[in-house]
Scaffold this motif. Sequence first.
Motif, PDB file in Angstrom:
ATOM      1  N   SER A  20       0.834  -1.214   0.000  1.00  0.00           N
ATOM      2  CA  SER A  20       0.000   0.000   0.000  1.00  0.00           C
ATOM      3  C   SER A  20       0.861   1.254   0.000  1.00  0.00           C
ATOM      4  CB  SER A  20      -0.907   0.035   1.228  1.00  0.00           C
ATOM      5  OG  SER A  20      -1.902  -0.925   1.099  1.00  0.00           O
ATOM      6  N   GLU A  21       1.960   1.197   0.751  1.00  0.00           N
ATOM      7  CA  GLU A  21       2.842   2.365   0.823  1.00  0.00           C
ATOM      8  C   GLU A  21       3.430   2.675  -0.551  1.00  0.00           C
ATOM      9  OE1 GLU A  21       5.920   3.795   4.180  1.00  0.00           O
ATOM     10  OE2 GLU A  21       6.653   2.148   2.940  1.00  0.00           O
ATOM     11  N   LYS A  22       3.824   1.640  -1.267  1.00  0.00           N
ATOM     12  CA  LYS A  22       4.350   1.808  -2.625  1.00  0.00           C
ATOM     13  C   LYS A  22       3.299   2.460  -3.516  1.00  0.00           C
ATOM     14  CE  LYS A  22       7.872  -1.125  -4.477  1.00  0.00           C
ATOM     15  NZ  LYS A  22       8.247  -2.477  -4.823  1.00  0.00           N
ATOM     16  N   GLY A  23       2.095   1.915  -3.456  1.00  0.00           N
ATOM     17  CA  GLY A  23       0.986   2.437  -4.261  1.00  0.00           C
ATOM     18  C   GLY A  23       0.669   3.875  -3.895  1.00  0.00           C
ATOM     19  N   TYR A  24       0.673   4.148  -2.604  1.00  0.00           N
ATOM     20  CA  TYR A  24       0.386   5.507  -2.118  1.00  0.00           C
ATOM     21  C   TYR A  24       1.392   6.499  -2.712  1.00  0.00           C
ATOM     22  CZ  TYR A  24       0.457   9.436   1.180  1.00  0.00           C
ATOM     23  OH  TYR A  24       0.455  10.694   1.730  1.00  0.00           O
ATOM     24  N   HIS A  25       2.696   6.148  -2.670  1.00  0.00           N
ATOM     25  CA  HIS A  25       3.715   7.068  -3.208  1.00  0.00           C
ATOM     26  C   HIS A  25       3.578   7.249  -4.720  1.00  0.00           C
ATOM     27  CE1 HIS A  25       5.726   8.041   0.431  1.00  0.00           C
ATOM     28  NE2 HIS A  25       5.960   6.789   0.744  1.00  0.00           N
ATOM     29  N   ARG A  26       3.253   6.160  -5.411  1.00  0.00           N
ATOM     30  CA  ARG A  26       3.061   6.271  -6.876  1.00  0.00           C
ATOM     31  C   ARG A  26       1.931   7.235  -7.190  1.00  0.00           C
ATOM     32  NH1 ARG A  26       1.391   1.131  -9.478  1.00  0.00           N
ATOM     33  NH2 ARG A  26       0.994   2.423 -11.309  1.00  0.00           N
ATOM     34  N   LEU A  27       0.845   7.110  -6.406  1.00  0.00           N
ATOM     35  CA  LEU A  27      -0.320   7.957  -6.626  1.00  0.00           C
ATOM     36  C   LEU A  27       0.004   9.428  -6.312  1.00  0.00           C
ATOM     37  CD1 LEU A  27      -3.386   8.119  -7.244  1.00  0.00           C
ATOM     38  CD2 LEU A  27      -3.821   7.588  -4.840  1.00  0.00           C
ATOM     39  N   MET A  28       0.665   9.647  -5.180  1.00  0.00           N
ATOM     40  CA  MET A  28       0.985  11.023  -4.778  1.00  0.00           C
ATOM     41  C   MET A  28       1.962  11.679  -5.756  1.00  0.00           C
ATOM     42  SD  MET A  28      -0.877  11.778  -2.334  1.00  0.00           S
ATOM     43  CE  MET A  28      -2.170  10.611  -2.031  1.00  0.00           C
ATOM     44  N   GLU A  29       2.923  10.878  -6.215  1.00  0.00           N
ATOM     45  CA  GLU A  29       3.900  11.390  -7.171  1.00  0.00           C
ATOM     46  C   GLU A  29       3.203  11.828  -8.460  1.00  0.00           C
ATOM     47  OE1 GLU A  29       7.452   9.067  -8.813  1.00  0.00           O
ATOM     48  OE2 GLU A  29       7.526   8.794  -6.637  1.00  0.00           O
ATOM     49  N   ALA A  30       2.293  10.985  -8.923  1.00  0.00           N
ATOM     50  CA  ALA A  30       1.565  11.317 -10.155  1.00  0.00           C
ATOM     51  C   ALA A  30       0.742  12.580  -9.947  1.00  0.00           C
ATOM     52  CB  ALA A  30       0.674  10.153 -10.560  1.00  0.00           C
ATOM     53  N   MET A  31       0.113  12.700  -8.771  1.00  0.00           N
ATOM     54  CA  MET A  31      -0.727  13.872  -8.526  1.00  0.00           C
ATOM     55  C   MET A  31       0.100  15.143  -8.432  1.00  0.00           C
ATOM     56  SD  MET A  31      -3.811  12.371  -6.254  1.00  0.00           S
ATOM     57  CE  MET A  31      -4.685  13.924  -6.244  1.00  0.00           C
ATOM     58  N   THR A  32       1.311  15.002  -7.858  1.00  0.00           N
ATOM     59  CA  THR A  32       2.195  16.170  -7.757  1.00  0.00           C
ATOM     60  C   THR A  32       2.672  16.596  -9.143  1.00  0.00           C
ATOM     61  OG1 THR A  32       2.883  15.284  -5.632  1.00  0.00           O
ATOM     62  CG2 THR A  32       4.235  17.062  -6.527  1.00  0.00           C
ATOM     63  N   SER A  33       2.977  15.595  -9.995  1.00  0.00           N
ATOM     64  CA  SER A  33       3.538  15.939 -11.315  1.00  0.00           C
ATOM     65  C   SER A  33       2.469  16.420 -12.292  1.00  0.00           C
ATOM     66  CB  SER A  33       4.265  14.727 -11.905  1.00  0.00           C
ATOM     67  OG  SER A  33       3.333  13.696 -12.133  1.00  0.00           O
ATOM     68  N   LEU A  34       1.210  16.224 -11.916  1.00  0.00           N
ATOM     69  CA  LEU A  34       0.106  16.567 -12.807  1.00  0.00           C
ATOM     70  C   LEU A  34       0.117  18.045 -13.201  1.00  0.00           C
ATOM     71  CD1 LEU A  34      -2.385  15.269 -14.066  1.00  0.00           C
ATOM     72  CD2 LEU A  34      -3.622  15.693 -11.963  1.00  0.00           C
ATOM     73  N   LYS A  35       0.459  18.895 -12.224  1.00  0.00           N
ATOM     74  CA  LYS A  35       0.435  20.341 -12.469  1.00  0.00           C
ATOM     75  C   LYS A  35       1.359  20.750 -13.615  1.00  0.00           C
ATOM     76  CE  LYS A  35      -0.453  21.367  -7.663  1.00  0.00           C
ATOM     77  NZ  LYS A  35      -0.068  20.018  -7.184  1.00  0.00           N
ATOM     78  N   ASP A  36       2.517  20.090 -13.691  1.00  0.00           N
ATOM     79  CA  ASP A  36       3.510  20.482 -14.706  1.00  0.00           C
ATOM     80  C   ASP A  36       3.389  19.677 -15.988  1.00  0.00           C
ATOM     81  OD1 ASP A  36       4.565  22.160 -12.719  1.00  0.00           O
ATOM     82  OD2 ASP A  36       5.697  20.470 -11.879  1.00  0.00           O
ATOM     83  N   LEU A  37       2.323  18.926 -16.119  1.00  0.00           N
ATOM     84  CA  LEU A  37       2.166  18.083 -17.298  1.00  0.00           C
ATOM     85  C   LEU A  37       2.004  18.935 -18.566  1.00  0.00           C
ATOM     86  CD1 LEU A  37       2.119  15.025 -17.015  1.00  0.00           C
ATOM     87  CD2 LEU A  37      -0.371  15.098 -17.207  1.00  0.00           C
ATOM     88  N   LYS A  38       2.765  18.562 -19.605  1.00  0.00           N
ATOM     89  CA  LYS A  38       2.654  19.301 -20.877  1.00  0.00           C
ATOM     90  C   LYS A  38       1.328  18.954 -21.543  1.00  0.00           C
ATOM     91  CE  LYS A  38       6.634  17.491 -21.675  1.00  0.00           C
ATOM     92  NZ  LYS A  38       7.691  16.774 -22.280  1.00  0.00           N
ATOM     93  N   THR A  39       0.703  19.938 -22.158  1.00  0.00           N
ATOM     94  CA  THR A  39      -0.557  19.649 -22.857  1.00  0.00           C
ATOM     95  C   THR A  39      -0.336  19.733 -24.368  1.00  0.00           C
ATOM     96  OG1 THR A  39      -1.196  21.961 -22.714  1.00  0.00           O
ATOM     97  CG2 THR A  39      -2.045  20.499 -21.010  1.00  0.00           C
ATOM     98  N   GLY A  40      -1.204  19.034 -25.091  1.00  0.00           N
ATOM     99  CA  GLY A  40      -1.114  19.026 -26.549  1.00  0.00           C
ATOM    100  C   GLY A  40      -2.458  19.368 -27.164  1.00  0.00           C
ATOM    101  N   ALA A  41      -2.569  19.181 -28.462  1.00  0.00           N
ATOM    102  CA  ALA A  41      -3.811  19.529 -29.155  1.00  0.00           C
ATOM    103  C   ALA A  41      -4.894  18.483 -28.918  1.00  0.00           C
ATOM    104  CB  ALA A  41      -3.536  19.665 -30.644  1.00  0.00           C
ATOM    105  N   THR A  42      -4.481  17.225 -28.750  1.00  0.00           N
ATOM    106  CA  THR A  42      -5.464  16.152 -28.571  1.00  0.00           C
ATOM    107  C   THR A  42      -5.129  15.327 -27.339  1.00  0.00           C
ATOM    108  OG1 THR A  42      -4.116  14.724 -29.946  1.00  0.00           O
ATOM    109  CG2 THR A  42      -5.923  15.895 -31.050  1.00  0.00           C
ATOM    110  N   SER A  43      -6.069  14.428 -26.985  1.00  0.00           N
ATOM    111  CA  SER A  43      -5.849  13.541 -25.835  1.00  0.00           C
ATOM    112  C   SER A  43      -5.866  12.092 -26.274  1.00  0.00           C
ATOM    113  CB  SER A  43      -6.946  13.737 -24.794  1.00  0.00           C
ATOM    114  OG  SER A  43      -6.868  15.006 -24.227  1.00  0.00           O
ATOM    115  N   ASP A  44      -4.881  11.326 -25.763  1.00  0.00           N
ATOM    116  CA  ASP A  44      -4.922   9.870 -25.980  1.00  0.00           C
ATOM    117  C   ASP A  44      -5.714   9.191 -24.871  1.00  0.00           C
ATOM    118  OD1 ASP A  44      -3.274   9.788 -28.305  1.00  0.00           O
ATOM    119  OD2 ASP A  44      -1.577  10.289 -26.993  1.00  0.00           O
TER     120      ASP A  44
END
Length: 493
Positions: A341-365
């Motif tokens: 669970s701890e591993k999963g928790y960190h993966r989730l939090m890391e993804a949520m933290t990096s979400l703000k800086d995610l590059k955007t494009g014209a379309t979504s996959d």
Amino acid sequence: MQLYKDQNLRVHNSLSGKKELFQPINEGHIGMYVCGPTVYSNVHLGNCRTFMSFDMIFRYFKHLGFKVRYVRNITDAGHLENDADEGEDKIAKKAKLEQIEPMEVVQRYTVDFHNTLQKFNLLPPSIEPTATGHIIEQIEIIKDILEKGLAYEVNGSVYFDVVKFNEDHEYGKLSGRKLEDMIANTRELTAQDEKKNPQDFALWKKAEPQHIMRWPSPWGDGFPGWHLECTAMSTKYLGETFDIHGGGMDLKFPHHECEIAQAEASTGKSPVKYWMHANMLTLNGKKMSKSTGNNIYPSEIFSGDNNILSKIYSPAVVRFFMMQAHYTSILDLSDEALLASEKGYHRLMEAMTSLKDLKTGATSDFDVAAWKQKCYDAMNDDFNTPILIANLFDAVKHINLIKDDQETISSEDKELLEMTLNAFVYDVLGIENQALTKDDSKALTGVMELLIQIRNDARANKDFATSDKIRDELTALGIQLKDGKDGTSFSIN
Ligand SMILES: [Zn+2]
């Protein structure tokens, strides 16, 4: 428009044994009662799981836009050691043992209860009434049941007449028992028993001279029966019939069965539309029990002061672990399960933290709207948090692919993704991001950049002993280095 208008929420009703479409008695409003703790010892981890489950349910209702009145009581009198109206009051016994006032026991363990639930990020209920604060209401209900001829007085105690009640009602319908079977399976009453039938239960107990917790009543000094307080407090704050009554599975019989009988005897109405029960928590495959030592308190998990787990786990990780199981399933706590669970928790939090800086494009996959509906579908299916979490990890997978330039996301979709993730992770599941604070994180990033630079210099100078040493020592600390085309990054497990 409120979100709940779009959702077909189904809940498992213990009374019918089926999943039913949830339709509150008053549109847009929900009255929910959950049996709270008897405050005579530190709160058990198993009880924390029950309260956490109902906290998640409370949070989801609020997220959907319902106005919820959530009542969770504190039992500070009347709960005897033995459910069959025998033995000492649990709180009075502890007070005698520690040579303090019963109310000192109540205060100490109420504070512990609140502190522990706060660490697990539970929201406070709307009302938290106490049994001792509602003695008058309890006496009124007893008078009412006596008047209806469904209770009787013996030597200053009042008992509920289960056999008489069963003539026109169905005692045992919640727990699936039949009164005839119960009678066949119990011992005969002895001459000193005050009850007419072994199934009868106390509404009021006469206080023996040494009993400290006592109140005056029409039947003499005494104290109320444990089952009665929940009937008195739920009726007072939620009405004669309300939407949801919850509690641990172990309370179904006799506690909740007796609540139904008392309410039906006094008001003639069924008190609860949906009965909900949360399942238990086991430890290393066995029932948790103080006497066998197969037990761990929340504070022992947070401090690492125990012989059961290999390391310290944060309250957020423990909460995430609890949310990974459906509230009606038995959940087994172990070191391996918490590590995962701890591993999963960190993966989730890391993804949520990096979400703000995610590059955007014209379309979504990544079809974010369809994914969002899947999250709601999971929660609408009797609060299926494990399926919800599986969907959250599907989003994590896409976030990481977008980060690695293997997928793209449009700015509208990115916004929707961020909003939905924040709502489900923080608001509904109540998972806190207990990753580092901003200042800590800044300092750590600085130190890590320095180490990565030293490692790169060592590699450039073909000093592989140093570069390997840096990588291995960091791995031992739970920090992974990853060499990519944009340089080296790190993650903490
Ligand atoms: Zn109760």
